[in-house]
Design an enzyme around this catalytic site. Structure first.
Site, PDB file in Angstrom:
ATOM      1  N   SER A  59      -1.582   2.991  -4.206  1.00 13.69           N
ATOM      2  CA  SER A  59      -0.283   3.676  -4.226  1.00 13.69           C
ATOM      3  C   SER A  59      -0.064   4.399  -5.552  1.00 13.69           C
ATOM      4  O   SER A  59      -0.621   4.019  -6.582  1.00 13.69           O
ATOM      5  CB  SER A  59       0.854   2.679  -4.027  1.00 13.69           C
ATOM      6  OG  SER A  59       0.629   1.882  -2.887  1.00 13.69           O
TER       7      SER A  59
HETATM    8  N1  SAH Z   1      -1.303  -2.371  -2.902  1.00 11.66           N
HETATM    9  C1  SAH Z   1      -2.546  -1.616  -2.870  1.00 11.66           C
HETATM   10  C2  SAH Z   1      -2.495  -0.415  -1.944  1.00 11.66           C
HETATM   11  C3  SAH Z   1      -2.412  -0.835  -0.543  1.00 11.66           C
HETATM   12  S1  SAH Z   1      -2.874   0.342   0.685  1.00 11.66           S
HETATM   13  C4  SAH Z   1      -3.011  -1.219  -4.253  1.00 11.66           C
HETATM   14  O1  SAH Z   1      -2.331  -1.503  -5.244  1.00 11.66           O
HETATM   15  O2  SAH Z   1      -4.112  -0.656  -4.370  1.00 11.66           O
HETATM   16  C5  SAH Z   1      -2.507  -0.688   2.083  1.00 11.66           C
HETATM   17  C6  SAH Z   1      -3.484  -1.799   2.330  1.00 11.66           C
HETATM   18  O3  SAH Z   1      -2.978  -2.585   3.405  1.00 11.66           O
HETATM   19  C7  SAH Z   1      -4.874  -1.336   2.759  1.00 11.66           C
HETATM   20  O4  SAH Z   1      -5.828  -1.842   1.877  1.00 11.66           O
HETATM   21  C8  SAH Z   1      -5.034  -1.927   4.163  1.00 11.66           C
HETATM   22  O5  SAH Z   1      -6.353  -2.347   4.452  1.00 11.66           O
HETATM   23  C9  SAH Z   1      -4.086  -3.095   4.112  1.00 11.66           C
HETATM   24  N2  SAH Z   1      -3.615  -3.599   5.406  1.00 11.66           N
HETATM   25  C10 SAH Z   1      -3.217  -2.905   6.492  1.00 11.66           C
HETATM   26  N3  SAH Z   1      -2.834  -3.753   7.467  1.00 11.66           N
HETATM   27  C11 SAH Z   1      -2.991  -5.022   6.986  1.00 11.66           C
HETATM   28  C12 SAH Z   1      -2.767  -6.332   7.512  1.00 11.66           C
HETATM   29  N4  SAH Z   1      -2.303  -6.520   8.751  1.00 11.66           N
HETATM   30  N5  SAH Z   1      -3.044  -7.388   6.729  1.00 11.66           N
HETATM   31  C13 SAH Z   1      -3.516  -7.222   5.460  1.00 11.66           C
HETATM   32  N6  SAH Z   1      -3.739  -6.014   4.908  1.00 11.66           N
HETATM   33  C14 SAH Z   1      -3.487  -4.916   5.655  1.00 11.66           C
END
Ligand code: SAH
Length: 210
Positions: A59
């Protein structure tokens, strides 16, 4: 220190946006360049999202900052993050939580390894990355003081509000293509406040988008 000038510029930009000094301080302590892939390193302190592989993104710094400010994270808190990705957002929350702990759930195993590796390089030891479907929360360590959701959910999930302590707070982007960021505070009931439009990758899994 590497990227000293770039980091200083970013912190100044975020200060102009009204981010609290406490959150700016935490962001100053986390080396964001260690949380992006090698080829993105020169953009690590730019205020936009960057690709981290597996079609996912880290993000934008202002989004991490806004979510941290909304959650009002205090020393000693137990925090759950859904969507650990690179581990950066978890790292900033871990600094804010001090003697507390962050449990960060990630569905993609490769990203979980990436996040663990990044956190280790950054010297942050109060984050645990767990490979699970975060749409169900993480019952093992519940209830939490704070929950931060980094992927777009179809709704304010009761799997998550159910794992919040009374007095606890949750931030969650809700919507399919564009989302509204909600701050939910649990008292006797749930107080839900809309905090503006955002764009996140979708939350998948059992309670996520199909
Ligand atoms: N917070 C992160 C960015 C997250 S992007 C950072 O600082 O880099 C969103 C993430 O959510 C992705 O890696 C994706 O794989 C994950 N995601 C999506 N659905 C999910 C679920 N049901 N359980 C766990 N992770 C999930």
């Amino acid at each position: 220190m590497e990227f000293k000038v770039e980091k200083k510029r970013l912190i100044e930009e975020l200060r102009q946006h009204g981010i609290s000094e406490r959150v700016l301080d935490a962001m100053r302590k986390v080396p964001r360049h260690l949380f992006v892939p090698e080829r993105e390193r020169s953009h690590a302190y730019a205020d936009y999202p960057l690709p981290i592989g597996w079609n996912q993104t880290i993000s934008a710094p202002h989004m991490v900052a806004i979510m941290c400010d909304l959650l009002d994270i205090q020393d000693g808190m137990k925090i759950l993050e859904i969507g650990a990705g690179s581990g950066y957002h978890a790292a900033v929350m871990a600094v804010l939580a001090g003697s507390g702990h962050v449990y960060a759930v990630e569905l993609i195993e490769g990203l979980a390894y990436f996040a663990r590796d990044n956190l280790k390089k950054a010297g942050i030891d109060n984050v645990t990355i767990i490979v699970e479907d975060g749409s169900l929360g993480l019952p093992d360590y519940a209830p939490y003081d704070r929950i931060s959701v980094a992927a777009a959910a179809p709704d304010i999930l009761d799997t998550l509000t159910g794992q919040l302590k009374v007095g606890g707070k949750l931030v969650i982007p809700v919507g399919r293509h564009f989302q509204e960021l909600y701050l939910v505070t649990k008292t006797n009931g749930l107080k839900k406040e809309a905090k503006g439009g955002v764009v996140f990758v979708p939350l998948v899994g059992k309670k996520g988008f199909k």
